[in-house]
Design an enzyme around this catalytic site. Structure first.
Site, PDB file in Angstrom:
ATOM      1  N   ASP A  60       6.598  -7.615  -4.866  1.00 33.31           N
ATOM      2  CA  ASP A  60       7.152  -7.983  -3.554  1.00 33.31           C
ATOM      3  C   ASP A  60       6.084  -8.480  -2.586  1.00 33.31           C
ATOM      4  OD1 ASP A  60       5.941  -5.415  -3.218  1.00 33.31           O
ATOM      5  OD2 ASP A  60       7.075  -5.174  -1.360  1.00 33.31           O
ATOM      6  N   ASP A 109       5.724   0.080  -4.729  1.00 39.19           N
ATOM      7  CA  ASP A 109       6.155   0.054  -3.325  1.00 39.19           C
ATOM      8  C   ASP A 109       6.864  -1.266  -3.023  1.00 39.19           C
ATOM      9  OD1 ASP A 109       4.991   2.594  -2.470  1.00 39.19           O
ATOM     10  OD2 ASP A 109       3.055   1.637  -2.757  1.00 39.19           O
ATOM     11  N   ASN A 166      -0.790   7.110  -5.147  1.00 40.27           N
ATOM     12  CA  ASN A 166       0.250   8.153  -5.169  1.00 40.27           C
ATOM     13  C   ASN A 166       1.380   7.813  -6.134  1.00 40.27           C
ATOM     14  OD1 ASN A 166      -0.908   9.744  -3.000  1.00 40.27           O
ATOM     15  ND2 ASN A 166      -0.325   8.063  -1.648  1.00 40.27           N
ATOM     16  N   ASP A 204       5.534  -3.523  -9.967  1.00 49.71           N
ATOM     17  CA  ASP A 204       4.881  -2.968  -8.785  1.00 49.71           C
ATOM     18  C   ASP A 204       5.794  -1.816  -8.316  1.00 49.71           C
ATOM     19  OD1 ASP A 204       3.289  -2.808  -6.368  1.00 49.71           O
ATOM     20  OD2 ASP A 204       4.934  -3.846  -5.364  1.00 49.71           O
TER      21      ASP A 204
HETATM   22  C1  BG6 Z   1       0.712  -0.561  -2.038  1.00 50.13           C
HETATM   23  C2  BG6 Z   1       1.482  -0.654  -0.739  1.00 50.13           C
HETATM   24  O1  BG6 Z   1       1.605  -0.521  -3.118  1.00 50.13           O
HETATM   25  O2  BG6 Z   1      -0.078   0.627  -2.056  1.00 50.13           O
HETATM   26  C3  BG6 Z   1       0.525  -0.582   0.436  1.00 50.13           C
HETATM   27  O3  BG6 Z   1       2.208  -1.875  -0.696  1.00 50.13           O
HETATM   28  C4  BG6 Z   1      -0.329   0.675   0.336  1.00 50.13           C
HETATM   29  O4  BG6 Z   1       1.242  -0.607   1.643  1.00 50.13           O
HETATM   30  C5  BG6 Z   1      -1.043   0.714  -1.020  1.00 50.13           C
HETATM   31  O5  BG6 Z   1      -1.292   0.696   1.379  1.00 50.13           O
HETATM   32  C6  BG6 Z   1      -1.884   1.976  -1.202  1.00 50.13           C
HETATM   33  O6  BG6 Z   1      -1.032   3.085  -1.255  1.00 50.13           O
HETATM   34  P1  BG6 Z   1      -1.496   4.595  -1.244  1.00 50.13           P
HETATM   35  O7  BG6 Z   1      -0.236   5.339  -1.627  1.00 50.13           O
HETATM   36  O8  BG6 Z   1      -2.565   4.749  -2.259  1.00 50.13           O
HETATM   37  O9  BG6 Z   1      -1.982   4.912   0.124  1.00 50.13           O
HETATM   38 MG    MG Z   2       4.697  -3.751  -3.357  1.00 47.67          MG
END
Ligand code: BG6
Ligand code: MG
Length: 217
Positions: free
Chosen positions: A170, A11, A118, A9
């Site tokens: 996580d 984030d 992202n 993963d």
């Molecule tokens: C996850 C995060 O990995 O990605 C979340 O833990 C987040 O908090 C989700 O909302 C989506 O992310 P993004 O970058 O597409 O807005």
């Molecule tokens: Mg995560």
């Protein structure tokens, strides 16, 4: 267990991006006069972007139409992208890069399995993108964690079976996704929040393939 692949993963496992998500969501919440705290932000861990927005709107008992929600998500994401554009390799969490380099040296496949849309830009900003054999992120999946789709696609890219693959996660929803896909689910963080994981470590500092082999048995 023979470890042929590892799916990470992003984030909260590879980078601590929760603080940037918080800053960006907080800007939006303030504009909408919704109280939003760091504790509230923890509830968003692992949730997709739309599910995160829905959660924040529910904190303010606000109902909006889907066009407005799309505009709000775009606005949040522009600020988020600006914040993560300043990230560098110094923001890779301790132990992560060394572990990935060792896995590659030992011929273990390395893939990303993230809900974020992202992921590619962040991996490039912290200079890790080229170390991944595959990247599956929010742009490639139709079902969010706890559905196992993101990890199953990762195993497919690596050409291995989930039973020979460790997932590093996580978030509780990610642990469920890994378990239901038949992976070894290694929780990273607070054991009380990740009680369903096969095993939990507080972080990846000093993690090696030898230690992983001991953990997975
Ligand atoms: C996850 C995060 O990995 O990605 C979340 O833990 C987040 O908090 C989700 O909302 C989506 O992310 P993004 O970058 O597409 O807005
Ligand atoms: Mg995560």
């Amino acid at each position: 267990m023979k470890i042929s692949g590892c799916i990470f993963d992003m984030d909260g496992v590879i980078v601590d991006s929760a603080k940037h998500h918080f800053t960006a969501w907080k800007m939006l919440a303030d504009e909408l006069s919704i109280p939003f705290t760091l504790d509230d932000n923890k509830l968003l861990k692992g949730l997709s972007r739309i599910d995160s927005l829905e959660k924040i709107l529910s904190l303010g008992s606000l109902e909006l139409n889907s066009n407005t929600k799309l505009l709000l998500m775009e606005k949040k994401n522009s600020l988020y992208l600006y914040l993560v554009s300043k990230m560098s390799e110094y923001e890779i969490l301790p132990g992560v890069k060394d572990l990935i380099l060792e896995l590659r040296r030992e011929g273990v496949g390395v893939c990303l399995g993230s809900s974020s849309k992202n992921a590619t830009v962040i991996l490039k900003n912290v200079n890790l993108f080229n170390l991944f054999d595959g990247v599956v992120d929010g742009n490639n999946i139709t079902l969010s964690k706890p559905d196992p789709e993101v990890f199953l696609k990762g195993a497919e890219i690596l050409g291995i079976s989930p039973s020979e693959c460790v997932v590093f996660e996580d978030a509780a929803s990610g642990i469920e996704a890994a378990l239901s896909g038949g992976f070894f689910a290694l929780g990273i963080g607070d054991a009380s929040e990740l009680s369903r994981a096969n095993s939990v470590v507080s972080d990846l500092c000093g993690m090696t393939l030898e230690k992983l082999n001991q953990i997975t048995g």
